[in-house]
Design a protein around this motif. Structure first.
Motif, PDB file in Angstrom:
ATOM      1  N   ALA A 131     -44.055  80.558  35.742  1.00 46.80           N
ATOM      2  CA  ALA A 131     -44.699  81.571  34.892  1.00 46.80           C
ATOM      3  C   ALA A 131     -46.163  81.756  35.242  1.00 46.80           C
ATOM      4  O   ALA A 131     -46.750  82.792  34.929  1.00 46.80           O
ATOM      5  N   ARG A 132     -46.762  80.761  35.890  1.00 46.29           N
ATOM      6  CA  ARG A 132     -48.191  80.845  36.188  1.00 46.29           C
ATOM      7  C   ARG A 132     -48.470  81.209  37.644  1.00 46.29           C
ATOM      8  O   ARG A 132     -49.606  81.105  38.095  1.00 46.29           O
ATOM      9  N   LEU A 133     -47.420  81.597  38.367  1.00 43.46           N
ATOM     10  CA  LEU A 133     -47.612  81.936  39.771  1.00 43.46           C
ATOM     11  C   LEU A 133     -47.929  83.423  39.914  1.00 43.46           C
ATOM     12  O   LEU A 133     -47.621  84.225  39.032  1.00 43.46           O
ATOM     13  N   SER A 134     -48.519  83.776  41.054  1.00 42.21           N
ATOM     14  CA  SER A 134     -48.701  85.195  41.364  1.00 42.21           C
ATOM     15  C   SER A 134     -47.319  85.786  41.666  1.00 42.21           C
ATOM     16  O   SER A 134     -46.335  85.061  41.865  1.00 42.21           O
ATOM     17  N   ARG A 135     -47.273  87.113  41.705  1.00 41.69           N
ATOM     18  CA  ARG A 135     -45.988  87.760  41.945  1.00 41.69           C
ATOM     19  C   ARG A 135     -45.389  87.331  43.296  1.00 41.69           C
ATOM     20  O   ARG A 135     -44.198  87.057  43.412  1.00 41.69           O
ATOM     21  N   GLY A 136     -46.248  87.279  44.307  1.00 43.20           N
ATOM     22  CA  GLY A 136     -45.775  86.874  45.630  1.00 43.20           C
ATOM     23  C   GLY A 136     -45.261  85.444  45.632  1.00 43.20           C
ATOM     24  O   GLY A 136     -44.242  85.132  46.257  1.00 43.20           O
ATOM     25  N   GLN A 137     -45.965  84.569  44.930  1.00 43.99           N
ATOM     26  CA  GLN A 137     -45.520  83.171  44.863  1.00 43.99           C
ATOM     27  C   GLN A 137     -44.208  83.049  44.101  1.00 43.99           C
ATOM     28  O   GLN A 137     -43.347  82.240  44.455  1.00 43.99           O
ATOM     29  N   ARG A 138     -44.069  83.852  43.055  1.00 45.37           N
ATOM     30  CA  ARG A 138     -42.795  83.826  42.315  1.00 45.37           C
ATOM     31  C   ARG A 138     -41.641  84.283  43.213  1.00 45.37           C
ATOM     32  O   ARG A 138     -40.557  83.713  43.200  1.00 45.37           O
ATOM     33  N   SER A 139     -41.919  85.312  44.014  1.00 45.24           N
ATOM     34  CA  SER A 139     -40.895  85.778  44.948  1.00 45.24           C
ATOM     35  C   SER A 139     -40.546  84.678  45.940  1.00 45.24           C
ATOM     36  O   SER A 139     -39.374  84.451  46.250  1.00 45.24           O
ATOM     37  N   ALA A 140     -41.591  84.008  46.439  1.00 45.62           N
ATOM     38  CA  ALA A 140     -41.351  82.939  47.409  1.00 45.62           C
ATOM     39  C   ALA A 140     -40.508  81.827  46.781  1.00 45.62           C
ATOM     40  O   ALA A 140     -39.598  81.283  47.424  1.00 45.62           O
ATOM     41  N   PHE A 141     -40.783  81.521  45.521  1.00 46.07           N
ATOM     42  CA  PHE A 141     -39.993  80.472  44.862  1.00 46.07           C
ATOM     43  C   PHE A 141     -38.545  80.930  44.670  1.00 46.07           C
ATOM     44  O   PHE A 141     -37.611  80.136  44.821  1.00 46.07           O
ATOM     45  N   GLY A 142     -38.365  82.205  44.359  1.00 51.13           N
ATOM     46  CA  GLY A 142     -36.998  82.729  44.271  1.00 51.13           C
ATOM     47  C   GLY A 142     -36.271  82.579  45.589  1.00 51.13           C
ATOM     48  O   GLY A 142     -35.080  82.224  45.630  1.00 51.13           O
ATOM     49  N   ILE A 143     -36.981  82.818  46.676  1.00 44.96           N
ATOM     50  CA  ILE A 143     -36.377  82.668  48.003  1.00 44.96           C
ATOM     51  C   ILE A 143     -35.989  81.206  48.251  1.00 44.96           C
ATOM     52  O   ILE A 143     -34.913  80.911  48.774  1.00 44.96           O
ATOM     53  N   VAL A 144     -36.874  80.292  47.857  1.00 43.90           N
ATOM     54  CA  VAL A 144     -36.571  78.859  48.011  1.00 43.90           C
ATOM     55  C   VAL A 144     -35.259  78.531  47.303  1.00 43.90           C
ATOM     56  O   VAL A 144     -34.350  77.908  47.880  1.00 43.90           O
ATOM     57  N   VAL A 145     -35.145  78.975  46.058  1.00 43.19           N
ATOM     58  CA  VAL A 145     -33.944  78.667  45.273  1.00 43.19           C
ATOM     59  C   VAL A 145     -32.718  79.362  45.879  1.00 43.19           C
ATOM     60  O   VAL A 145     -31.655  78.763  46.022  1.00 43.19           O
ATOM     61  N   GLY A 146     -32.902  80.625  46.262  1.00 42.80           N
ATOM     62  CA  GLY A 146     -31.769  81.387  46.797  1.00 42.80           C
ATOM     63  C   GLY A 146     -31.225  80.810  48.088  1.00 42.80           C
ATOM     64  O   GLY A 146     -30.007  80.713  48.263  1.00 42.80           O
ATOM     65  N   LEU A 147     -32.117  80.416  48.986  1.00 49.57           N
ATOM     66  CA  LEU A 147     -31.642  79.880  50.265  1.00 49.57           C
ATOM     67  C   LEU A 147     -31.142  78.454  50.115  1.00 49.57           C
ATOM     68  O   LEU A 147     -30.098  78.090  50.671  1.00 49.57           O
ATOM     69  N   ALA A 148     -31.888  77.626  49.363  1.00 45.18           N
ATOM     70  CA  ALA A 148     -31.490  76.210  49.239  1.00 45.18           C
ATOM     71  C   ALA A 148     -30.201  76.055  48.440  1.00 45.18           C
ATOM     72  O   ALA A 148     -29.511  75.045  48.584  1.00 45.18           O
ATOM     73  N   SER A 149     -29.861  77.029  47.613  1.00 50.26           N
ATOM     74  CA  SER A 149     -28.596  76.943  46.860  1.00 50.26           C
ATOM     75  C   SER A 149     -27.392  77.068  47.781  1.00 50.26           C
ATOM     76  O   SER A 149     -26.304  76.598  47.454  1.00 50.26           O
ATOM     77  N   ARG A 150     -27.592  77.722  48.908  1.00 52.37           N
ATOM     78  CA  ARG A 150     -26.522  77.896  49.909  1.00 52.37           C
ATOM     79  C   ARG A 150     -25.217  78.354  49.261  1.00 52.37           C
ATOM     80  O   ARG A 150     -24.119  77.870  49.577  1.00 52.37           O
ATOM     81  N   ALA A 151     -25.341  79.266  48.330  1.00 58.96           N
ATOM     82  CA  ALA A 151     -24.144  79.755  47.640  1.00 58.96           C
ATOM     83  C   ALA A 151     -23.286  80.561  48.617  1.00 58.96           C
ATOM     84  O   ALA A 151     -23.821  81.327  49.424  1.00 58.96           O
ATOM     85  N   PRO A 152     -21.973  80.423  48.551  1.00 64.86           N
ATOM     86  CA  PRO A 152     -21.093  81.195  49.439  1.00 64.86           C
ATOM     87  C   PRO A 152     -21.269  82.704  49.306  1.00 64.86           C
ATOM     88  O   PRO A 152     -20.959  83.436  50.226  1.00 64.86           O
ATOM     89  N   LEU A 153     -21.759  83.159  48.150  1.00 60.05           N
ATOM     90  CA  LEU A 153     -22.203  84.555  48.038  1.00 60.05           C
ATOM     91  C   LEU A 153     -23.622  84.532  47.481  1.00 60.05           C
ATOM     92  O   LEU A 153     -23.847  84.178  46.319  1.00 60.05           O
ATOM     93  N   THR A 154     -24.568  84.878  48.329  1.00 58.39           N
ATOM     94  CA  THR A 154     -25.978  84.893  47.929  1.00 58.39           C
ATOM     95  C   THR A 154     -26.447  86.342  47.911  1.00 58.39           C
ATOM     96  O   THR A 154     -26.308  87.047  48.910  1.00 58.39           O
ATOM     97  N   VAL A 155     -26.970  86.759  46.774  1.00 54.27           N
ATOM     98  CA  VAL A 155     -27.442  88.141  46.630  1.00 54.27           C
ATOM     99  C   VAL A 155     -28.955  88.097  46.435  1.00 54.27           C
ATOM    100  O   VAL A 155     -29.436  87.555  45.436  1.00 54.27           O
ATOM    101  N   LEU A 156     -29.684  88.611  47.396  1.00 54.05           N
ATOM    102  CA  LEU A 156     -31.147  88.596  47.338  1.00 54.05           C
ATOM    103  C   LEU A 156     -31.604  90.031  47.071  1.00 54.05           C
ATOM    104  O   LEU A 156     -31.544  90.891  47.948  1.00 54.05           O
ATOM    105  N   ASP A 157     -32.020  90.277  45.842  1.00 53.94           N
ATOM    106  CA  ASP A 157     -32.335  91.640  45.401  1.00 53.94           C
ATOM    107  C   ASP A 157     -33.846  91.840  45.371  1.00 53.94           C
ATOM    108  O   ASP A 157     -34.513  91.370  44.444  1.00 53.94           O
ATOM    109  N   GLU A 158     -34.350  92.504  46.372  1.00 51.84           N
ATOM    110  CA  GLU A 158     -35.794  92.813  46.445  1.00 51.84           C
ATOM    111  C   GLU A 158     -36.636  91.550  46.305  1.00 51.84           C
ATOM    112  O   GLU A 158     -37.635  91.553  45.586  1.00 51.84           O
ATOM    113  N   VAL A 159     -36.257  90.502  46.975  1.00 51.85           N
ATOM    114  CA  VAL A 159     -36.998  89.244  46.824  1.00 51.85           C
ATOM    115  C   VAL A 159     -38.330  89.259  47.566  1.00 51.85           C
ATOM    116  O   VAL A 159     -39.115  88.324  47.439  1.00 51.85           O
ATOM    117  N   HIS A 160     -38.582  90.328  48.326  1.00 53.71           N
ATOM    118  CA  HIS A 160     -39.814  90.377  49.099  1.00 53.71           C
ATOM    119  C   HIS A 160     -40.991  90.883  48.270  1.00 53.71           C
ATOM    120  O   HIS A 160     -42.126  90.877  48.745  1.00 53.71           O
TER     121      HIS A 160
END
Lengths: 305, 238
Positions: A131-160
């Motif tokens: 909650a205290r991160l900048s928008r870019g940092q929040r996006s980066a953290f979403g990417i960390v979670v999305g990639l590290a989850s290695r879900a068989p279906l990963t949907v990355l919606d405007e994570v940039h």
């Protein structure tokens, strides 16, 4: 499940929000084990499609199948479908280290080592709270979670969103590296089409809630040709072909056509002094979703699904 | 996939229950700390008058848990589903956790009430609880029924209010409040319509109090479950 991730099938899917039709009778197949670019202008239905796959809501009509099953309340499927929007739908007031433990407990394929490496790549301090991160940092953290989850279906919606250019390229590199090591189905939605051009194997273009086009990226790229030369010769060359865009400068014209050229066509162009050039995915996307092209293309929609 | 899944993962229901309980311990700790400080300072000044200040806290703890349950639904359903879990496990985890939380707060309330009574006894002061609990009330099971039941139902009613706000607009959620807060209001009405069970442990009074607590609790829990299982997750704007 396929060895390389979950496939997706949509049959006659319609999603309404009151009087707004976000998805309109969509039929679509997304191949398992591919990186598929989900492209569309604002309001085209990309996020709605994503939330249906993640079982955030049920469609108004039609059938959504993930790995052959309805994901709604499906205890086998939903842990393996990861939708990330910006920082993901995660506890925002916990430290990122705690959030990663939270995710690790819930995602069967989560890799904490990869998460740690990506946190370093994006220079994220695990003691801070999303909650205290900048928008870019929040996006980066979403990417960390999305990639590290290695879900068989990963949907990355405007994570940039909010990411600076070096971070975006670090994301693309990390995505590709991990995808090659651990193949899975990745649905990547972005407006930065030029940047994801090199990543995507298949492309789905949504336009006003309908599938405008769904095919593999290579053949789509091969169909886009820019023809440059004297206006009259260029017009004559493209006659009978699907013209997506026209640019003129004096007597010179550049027309973008969607066509597969034969060897005879290429020889004719050379003979007439016309230049043939490739068309990037972004240019194709812009032309395809140009309102002026919609009517013409809508007649072909059935064949593109 | 070439990655391997980790075995022996706890069930989503258990994970949810644990998470809610862990947070509740923190919130509850702060709540009771504030209550104890307030009661102690009030007792230090007005203790000789013989009034139980904690006795006034029954409503406070009920509405505290009620609002905490609303917050849980508002903040957690999207995160829960977004983390790859079903609404079913959310319902089970939330109901289990909030029943435990309500019961635990009831136990803490009764225990502190006993402590306050002992303090009054030691100081030689009378002990008068505003709604009739006298200084000799030591039947803890009945005390817990009087106070704990209300607190559990408050917690479950909060879940119901929270999910109704999630399912419909803020406007309709507010319009529906008389119904969604209804289970708690019924229990409070029955409880305050007669003497405490600890003073009047007759079958009629027991049936009225236990019946209202169980009935209202079950109605609130069922309504919460039915509304949650089909709840779409609303996305905040990015």
């Amino acid at each position: 499940m396929s060895d390389t991730g979950y496939g997706v099938t949509l049959r006659g899917v319609t999603q309404r929000f009151g009087s707004v039709v976000a998805l309109d009778d969509v039929d679509l197949q997304i191949r398992a084990g591919t990186i598929t670019g989900l492209l569309g202008r604002n309001g085209s239905g990309k996020t709605t499609l994503s939330v249906l796959l993640a079982a955030f809501r049920r469609p108004t009509a039609g059938q959504v199948l993930v790995d052959g099953q309805d994901p709604w309340e499906n205890e086998r499927v939903v842990p393996n479908v990861c939708l990330i929007r910006e920082a993901g739908d995660l506890p925002a007031d916990e430290r990122m280290s705690a959030v990663l433990r939270y995710v690790a407990d819930r995602r069967p394929f989560f890799d904490p080592d990869l998460a740690g490496r990506l946190m370093d790549t994006f220079a994220l301090d695990p003691r801070r709270r999303p909650a205290r991160l900048s928008r870019g940092q929040r996006s980066a953290f979403g990417i960390v979670v999305g990639l590290a989850s290695r879900a068989p279906l990963t949907v990355l919606d405007e994570v940039h969103l909010g990411l600076d250019a070096p971070s975006r390229y670090a994301f693309y590199d990390a995505l590709l590296d991990d995808y090659l090591a651990h193949p899975r189905t990745i649905l990547l939605s972005s407006h930065l089409v030029d940047e994801i051009d090199r990543l995507v194997e298949d492309v789905v273009v949504l336009d006003r809630g309908r599938v405008l086009l769904a095919q593999d990226a290579e053949s789509l790229r091969a169909q886009g040709v820019a023809v440059t030369g004297p206006s009259d010769l260029v017009e004559a060359f493209v006659a009978g072909r699907e013209v997506l865009g026209r640019q003129r400068l004096g007597r010179t014209a550049q027309l973008t056509v969607r066509a597969e050229l034969s060897a005879d066509d290429v020889e004719r162009a050379r003979r007439e002094g016309l230049e043939l050039g490739p068309v990037g995915l972004q240019d194709l996307f812009v032309h395809l979703t140009d309102p002026q092209n919609r009517l013409r293309l809508s007649g072909e929609r059935g064949g593109d699904r | 996939m070439s990655a391997t899944t980790r075995s022996g993962r706890p069930s989503p229901t258990l994970l949810t229950t644990r998470l809610v309980l862990r947070r509740a311990v923190v919130y509850g700790g702060w709540f009771w700390l504030v209550v104890v400080v307030l009661v102690a300072s009030a007792t230090g000044r007005y203790g000789p008058d013989g009034f139980s200040f904690l006795g006034y806290g029954r409503q406070a703890v009920s509405w505290f848990l009620f609002s905490q349950a609303i917050t849980l639904v508002a903040a957690s359903l999207r995160v829960h589903v977004g983390s790859g879990m079903t609404r079913r496990s959310f319902v089970r985890g939330a109901l289990a956790a909030h029943t435990i939380i309500g019961a635990a707060h009831g136990v803490v309330f009764v225990a502190l009430l006993q402590l306050e009574r002992l303090v009054h006894q030691a100081a030689g002061w009378p002990f008068v609880v505003h709604d009739g609990l006298d200084a000799t009330g030591t039947r803890l099971g009945l005390l817990l029924l009087d106070f704990g039941g209300t607190i559990v139902v408050a917690s479950l009613s909060g879940l119901l209010v929270g999910i109704v706000y999630q399912r419909v607009s803020a406007w309709w959620g507010t319009v529906a409040l008389p119904f969604t807060v209804g289970p708690l209001l019924v229990v409070l009405a029955v409880s305050q319509a007669g003497p405490l069970v600890v003073h009047d442990p007759t079958p009629a009074r027991l049936v009225a109090v236990v019946g209202s607590v169980v009935g209202a609790g079950v109605v609130a829990a069922l309504a919460f479950a039915l509304l949650s299982l089909r709840a779409p997750v609303r996305l905040p704007p990015v």
